[in-house]
Design an enzyme around this catalytic site. Structure first.
Site, PDB file in Angstrom:
ATOM      1  N   ASP A 208       1.276  76.947  45.098  1.00  6.40           N
ATOM      2  CA  ASP A 208       1.830  76.635  43.761  1.00  6.40           C
ATOM      3  C   ASP A 208       2.697  77.818  43.356  1.00  6.40           C
ATOM      4  O   ASP A 208       2.873  78.765  44.134  1.00  6.40           O
ATOM      5  CB  ASP A 208       0.688  76.383  42.748  1.00  6.40           C
ATOM      6  CG  ASP A 208       1.117  75.474  41.596  1.00  6.40           C
ATOM      7  OD1 ASP A 208       1.964  75.895  40.785  1.00  6.40           O
ATOM      8  OD2 ASP A 208       0.603  74.338  41.495  1.00  6.40           O
ATOM      9  N   GLY A 234       4.810  80.341  45.695  1.00  5.30           N
ATOM     10  CA  GLY A 234       6.201  80.139  46.108  1.00  5.30           C
ATOM     11  C   GLY A 234       6.855  79.033  45.290  1.00  5.30           C
ATOM     12  O   GLY A 234       6.330  78.623  44.256  1.00  5.30           O
ATOM     13  N   ASP A 235       8.001  78.579  45.788  1.00 10.82           N
ATOM     14  CA  ASP A 235       8.788  77.570  45.076  1.00 10.82           C
ATOM     15  C   ASP A 235       9.037  76.412  46.041  1.00 10.82           C
ATOM     16  O   ASP A 235       9.711  76.589  47.058  1.00 10.82           O
ATOM     17  CB  ASP A 235      10.114  78.221  44.637  1.00 10.82           C
ATOM     18  CG  ASP A 235      11.080  77.237  44.001  1.00 10.82           C
ATOM     19  OD1 ASP A 235      10.738  76.043  43.884  1.00 10.82           O
ATOM     20  OD2 ASP A 235      12.187  77.669  43.635  1.00 10.82           O
ATOM     21  N   PHE A 236       8.483  75.237  45.704  1.00 11.45           N
ATOM     22  CA  PHE A 236       8.606  74.134  46.673  1.00 11.45           C
ATOM     23  C   PHE A 236      10.030  73.595  46.802  1.00 11.45           C
ATOM     24  O   PHE A 236      10.308  72.786  47.666  1.00 11.45           O
ATOM     25  CB  PHE A 236       7.572  73.027  46.454  1.00 11.45           C
ATOM     26  CG  PHE A 236       7.395  72.462  45.065  1.00 11.45           C
ATOM     27  CD1 PHE A 236       8.463  72.081  44.285  1.00 11.45           C
ATOM     28  CD2 PHE A 236       6.098  72.243  44.576  1.00 11.45           C
ATOM     29  CE1 PHE A 236       8.275  71.523  43.026  1.00 11.45           C
ATOM     30  CE2 PHE A 236       5.891  71.695  43.308  1.00 11.45           C
ATOM     31  CZ  PHE A 236       6.985  71.333  42.534  1.00 11.45           C
ATOM     32  N   HIS A 254       5.974  62.778  40.668  1.00 10.60           N
ATOM     33  CA  HIS A 254       6.289  62.089  39.389  1.00 10.60           C
ATOM     34  C   HIS A 254       6.939  63.033  38.359  1.00 10.60           C
ATOM     35  O   HIS A 254       7.480  62.571  37.371  1.00 10.60           O
ATOM     36  CB  HIS A 254       5.039  61.403  38.813  1.00 10.60           C
ATOM     37  CG  HIS A 254       4.115  62.281  38.024  1.00 10.60           C
ATOM     38  ND1 HIS A 254       3.307  61.782  37.013  1.00 10.60           N
ATOM     39  CD2 HIS A 254       3.851  63.607  38.083  1.00 10.60           C
ATOM     40  CE1 HIS A 254       2.605  62.780  36.481  1.00 10.60           C
ATOM     41  NE2 HIS A 254       2.898  63.882  37.112  1.00 10.60           N
TER      42      HIS A 254
HETATM   43  N1  SAH Z   1      -1.619  68.881  41.786  1.00 15.98           N
HETATM   44  C1  SAH Z   1      -2.247  69.385  40.575  1.00 15.98           C
HETATM   45  C2  SAH Z   1      -1.238  69.904  39.530  1.00 15.98           C
HETATM   46  C3  SAH Z   1      -0.199  68.920  39.073  1.00 15.98           C
HETATM   47  S1  SAH Z   1       0.853  69.569  37.778  1.00 15.98           S
HETATM   48  C4  SAH Z   1      -3.110  68.322  39.955  1.00 15.98           C
HETATM   49  O1  SAH Z   1      -2.863  67.138  40.150  1.00 15.98           O
HETATM   50  O2  SAH Z   1      -4.049  68.675  39.239  1.00 15.98           O
HETATM   51  C5  SAH Z   1       2.300  70.074  38.692  1.00 15.98           C
HETATM   52  C6  SAH Z   1       2.150  71.388  39.431  1.00 15.98           C
HETATM   53  O3  SAH Z   1       3.406  71.705  40.047  1.00 15.98           O
HETATM   54  C7  SAH Z   1       1.810  72.560  38.521  1.00 15.98           C
HETATM   55  O4  SAH Z   1       0.651  73.188  38.990  1.00 15.98           O
HETATM   56  C8  SAH Z   1       3.043  73.449  38.627  1.00 15.98           C
HETATM   57  O5  SAH Z   1       2.755  74.839  38.512  1.00 15.98           O
HETATM   58  C9  SAH Z   1       3.586  73.099  39.996  1.00 15.98           C
HETATM   59  N2  SAH Z   1       5.001  73.440  40.176  1.00 15.98           N
HETATM   60  C10 SAH Z   1       6.031  73.128  39.343  1.00 15.98           C
HETATM   61  N3  SAH Z   1       7.199  73.589  39.840  1.00 15.98           N
HETATM   62  C11 SAH Z   1       6.895  74.211  41.020  1.00 15.98           C
HETATM   63  C12 SAH Z   1       7.698  74.857  42.022  1.00 15.98           C
HETATM   64  N4  SAH Z   1       9.029  74.940  41.896  1.00 15.98           N
HETATM   65  N5  SAH Z   1       7.082  75.355  43.125  1.00 15.98           N
HETATM   66  C13 SAH Z   1       5.720  75.254  43.260  1.00 15.98           C
HETATM   67  N6  SAH Z   1       4.913  74.626  42.344  1.00 15.98           N
HETATM   68  C14 SAH Z   1       5.495  74.118  41.238  1.00 15.98           C
END
Ligand code: SAH
Length: 344
Positions: A208, A234-236, A254
């Site tokens: 995350d 990191g950054d996905f 979503h």
């Molecule tokens: N999968 C978890 C969280 C969903 S909320 C669950 O269902 O409980 C969306 C998640 O995406 C958050 O934790 C947020 O920090 C992460 N996120 C948003 N942008 C991101 C990015 N660019 N790189 C990595 N993670 C990211």
């Protein structure tokens, strides 16, 4: 169950039914007050008067009384003959000390940053823009990075919702045959730890944003599976960790529009081996007009992130654009389905 729901709303004349729907917003705001002030925690052992609760929460007793009386009228608290307010099965879901607590979800969705975003729904409908960005001047993820208190409530909300969905997921889906599972955007790790607990030979990677991963550390340490789970920040949009033979993403796609989603999915494709598996856990919008949680969460995405909920056909298209083949959709008892894909 749906037939019953319809009967309930058509039992009363349409103006009354419509008034109930209009005032649903008032109920939501009162639920926020109860959650924010932690009223369910305060009455869990013994019922209390509004005065006692006002003292404990530093609020105005006569006004708090009115909120609690209104909530009691819709079953969210009991209002006893001696004037005390007590817990009901509905307010029990807002206690902070239960697994799958909805307290943080009620706080984040009904009060903090999401409420002003919903205030801008008309702006989104008129322009297609993200109401959150309009209200706050920046995207929600940047806002969370700068406002750790809001971010904590949001992350707790996600953990609560995930704990609710975990059992439904395990009931229909097993992770046999996977050696290392990467949870991309896994938040504080509620999903990956629950999967690791049930699959003792599985290894996990929780990925995350760096600040979210920082917050996941203590939770993971107490989970009993930390020796089998690596944490990576990191950054996905740049890349996702390699080393897994499957990637799981719950409530990630979503959040994003189609173009952004394809970028994330392509990064997953790149990180997976040839026979790698993609497992999305998302709501799938039914094609008919029946009630479904996804249809309102979809609007939450419209105003908050610019994402959307999708039909099976829409998921199929995204998969194909990123080099995956949608292999099956497994519904669960929760509003989530498992949307499985194979790398082609
Ligand atoms: N999968 C978890 C969280 C969903 S909320 C669950 O269902 O409980 C969306 C998640 O995406 C958050 O934790 C947020 O920090 C992460 N996120 C948003 N942008 C991101 C990015 N660019 N790189 C990595 N993670 C990211």
């Amino acid at each position: 169950m749906n037939a019953q729901k319809t009967a309930m709303t058509t039992e009363v004349p349409p103006p009354i039914a419509m008034l109930q729907l209009i005032s649903g917003f008032w109920i939501s705001r009162c639920i926020y007050i109860a959650a924010k002030l932690g009223i369910p925690d305060l009455v869990k052992d013994a019922s209390k008067t509004a005065e006692e609760l006002a003292t404990a929460t530093s609020t105005h007793a006569p006004s708090l009384f009115r909120v609690l009386r209104a909530l009691a009228s819709v079953g969210i608290f009991s209002h006893q003959n001696d004037g005390r307010f007590g817990l009901t099965p509905l307010s029990d879901t807002l206690r902070s000390d239960i697994s799958g607590s909805l307290r943080a979800f009620a706080m984040t969705e009904l009060g903090e940053e999401h409420y002003p975003a919903w205030g801008g729904l008309l702006h989104s409908v008129r322009t297609g823009d993200i109401a959150f960005d309009h209200a706050f001047g920046e995207p929600v993820w940047e806002f969370f990075a700068k406002n750790p208190e809001n971010a904590k409530i949001f992350n707790d909300a996600m953990s609560g919702m995930t704990a609710q969905a975990n059992e439904a997921l395990h009931a229909v889906y097993d992770f046999d045959g996977i050696n290392t599972l990467v949870d991309v955007g896994g938040g504080h790790g509620g999903l990956i730890t629950s999967i690791l607990k049930r699959n003792p030979s599985l290894r996990g990677i929780l990925f995350d944003s760096p600040e979210v991963i920082e917050g996941a550390k203590t939770l993971l340490e107490g989970s009993g599976v930390s020796d089998r789970c690596e944490l990576l920040g990191g950054d996905f949009f740049q890349s996702v960790p390699e080393g897994g033979d499957a990637i799981i993403m719950k409530w990630i796609i979503h959040d994003w529009n189609d173009e952004q989603s394809v970028t994330i999915l392509k990064n997953c494709h790149r990180a997976l081996p040839e026979n790698g598996k993609l497992i999305l856990v998302e709501a799938v919008v039914p094609s008919g007009s029946e009630p479904h949680f996804s249809k309102f969460i979809d609007l939450n995405m419209l105003v908050r992130t610019g994402g959307r909920e999708r039909t099976e056909a829409e998921f199929r298209k995204l998969y194909e654009a990123a080099g995956f083949r949608l292999t099956r959709v497994v519904p669960t008892e929760s509003p989530f389905s498992v949307i499985e894909g194979a790398r082609v």
